[in-house]
Scaffold this motif. Structure first.
Motif, short mmCIF file in Angstrom:
data_model
loop_
_atom_site.label_atom_id
_atom_site.label_comp_id
_atom_site.label_asym_id
_atom_site.label_seq_id
_atom_site.Cartn_x
_atom_site.Cartn_y
_atom_site.Cartn_z
N THR A 1 -4.84 -1.49 3.25
CA THR A 1 -6.02 -0.66 3.06
C THR A 1 -6.13 -0.18 1.62
O THR A 1 -7.20 -0.23 1.01
CB THR A 1 -5.99 0.56 4.01
N GLU A 2 -5.02 0.28 1.08
CA GLU A 2 -5.02 0.76 -0.31
C GLU A 2 -5.28 -0.38 -1.30
O GLU A 2 -5.96 -0.18 -2.29
CB GLU A 2 -3.70 1.46 -0.64
N MET B 1 2.87 0.07 10.32
CA MET B 1 2.13 1.22 9.82
C MET B 1 2.03 1.19 8.29
O MET B 1 0.97 1.35 7.74
CB MET B 1 2.80 2.50 10.32
N ILE B 2 3.15 0.99 7.64
CA ILE B 2 3.16 0.98 6.18
C ILE B 2 2.38 -0.24 5.67
O ILE B 2 1.65 -0.15 4.69
CB ILE B 2 4.60 0.99 5.65
N VAL B 3 2.53 -1.37 6.35
CA VAL B 3 1.84 -2.59 5.91
C VAL B 3 0.33 -2.40 6.02
O VAL B 3 -0.42 -2.79 5.13
CB VAL B 3 2.32 -3.80 6.75
N THR B 4 -0.15 -1.77 7.10
CA THR B 4 -1.58 -1.51 7.26
C THR B 4 -2.08 -0.58 6.17
O THR B 4 -3.13 -0.82 5.58
CB THR B 4 -1.86 -0.89 8.64
N HIS B 5 -1.33 0.48 5.89
CA HIS B 5 -1.72 1.41 4.83
C HIS B 5 -1.73 0.69 3.49
O HIS B 5 -2.63 0.89 2.68
CB HIS B 5 -0.75 2.59 4.82
N ASP B 6 -0.74 -0.17 3.28
CA ASP B 6 -0.65 -0.92 2.03
C ASP B 6 -1.86 -1.84 1.87
O ASP B 6 -2.46 -1.89 0.80
CB ASP B 6 0.64 -1.74 2.04
N GLY C 1 -8.78 1.12 -10.60
CA GLY C 1 -8.42 0.13 -9.59
C GLY C 1 -7.13 -0.60 -9.93
O GLY C 1 -6.29 -0.84 -9.06
N SER C 2 -6.98 -0.95 -11.20
CA SER C 2 -5.76 -1.64 -11.62
C SER C 2 -4.54 -0.74 -11.48
O SER C 2 -3.48 -1.18 -11.01
CB SER C 2 -5.89 -2.11 -13.07
N ALA C 3 -4.67 0.52 -11.88
CA ALA C 3 -3.55 1.46 -11.76
C ALA C 3 -3.20 1.70 -10.29
O ALA C 3 -2.02 1.74 -9.92
CB ALA C 3 -3.90 2.77 -12.45
N ARG C 4 -4.22 1.84 -9.46
CA ARG C 4 -3.98 2.07 -8.03
C ARG C 4 -3.30 0.84 -7.42
O ARG C 4 -2.37 0.99 -6.62
CB ARG C 4 -5.29 2.35 -7.32
N THR D 1 1.53 -1.50 -5.07
CA THR D 1 2.51 -2.58 -5.09
C THR D 1 3.92 -2.03 -5.33
O THR D 1 4.88 -2.43 -4.67
CB THR D 1 2.14 -3.61 -6.17
N HIS D 2 4.03 -1.09 -6.25
CA HIS D 2 5.32 -0.47 -6.53
C HIS D 2 5.85 0.28 -5.31
O HIS D 2 7.03 0.16 -4.97
CB HIS D 2 5.20 0.49 -7.72
N ALA D 3 4.98 1.03 -4.64
CA ALA D 3 5.41 1.77 -3.46
C ALA D 3 5.85 0.83 -2.34
O ALA D 3 6.84 1.09 -1.65
CB ALA D 3 4.27 2.66 -2.96
#
Length: 135
Positions: free
Chosen positions: A8-9, A1-6, A104-107, A112-114
């Protein structure tokens, strides 16, 4: 779940950066064209003659090329209001492109940090579970 969200983001962040780069390249192209038209000498062709003109930015006023000559003139061939309009069209494109690229760079960095934080939390929980099982 987290990997998919990661993923997508990250894709969304990449789209922001790509669109920002495209807008910046369009603005750069417009400004390069304006610089070319301002600094490069050119010729005006009429039916019977060719008039050689200095560049509008480097014109010193000593030549008669910019004087009105048989209905055609150098100043008519490259009008400064048109060049100014092209420059002004590039401004919002560059601003929007810069903003989108920065967002985009900040996101991307935040995602990546999350992801790294979540990975460390899961590793910590696994280690704690191992320690509890060993007791």
């Amino acid at each position: 779940m987290i990997v998919t969200h990661d993923r997508t983001e990250r894709r969304r962040a990449d789209r922001f950066r790509i669109v920002g780069c495209v807008l910046l390249l369009i603005a750069l192209g417009l400004w390069a064209r304006v610089a070319w038209l301002l600094f490069v000498p050119f010729e005006v062709h009429s039916g019977r003659y060719t008039l050689e003109c200095d560049s509008p930015a480097l014109f010193d006023g000593s030549t008669a090329a910019y004087a009105y000559d048989n209905g055609k003139s150098c100043s008519e061939a490259r009008s400064l209001p048109g060049l100014l309009a092209t420059t002004l069209i590039g401004m919002p494109l560059a601003t929007l492109g810069s903003l989108l690229f920065a967002m985009g760079s900040a996101r991307f960095r935040a995602v990546t940090h999350a992801a790294q934080r979540d990975e460390l939390m899961f590793a910590r929980e696994r280690q704690m579970a191992k320690n509890r099982a060993a007791r």
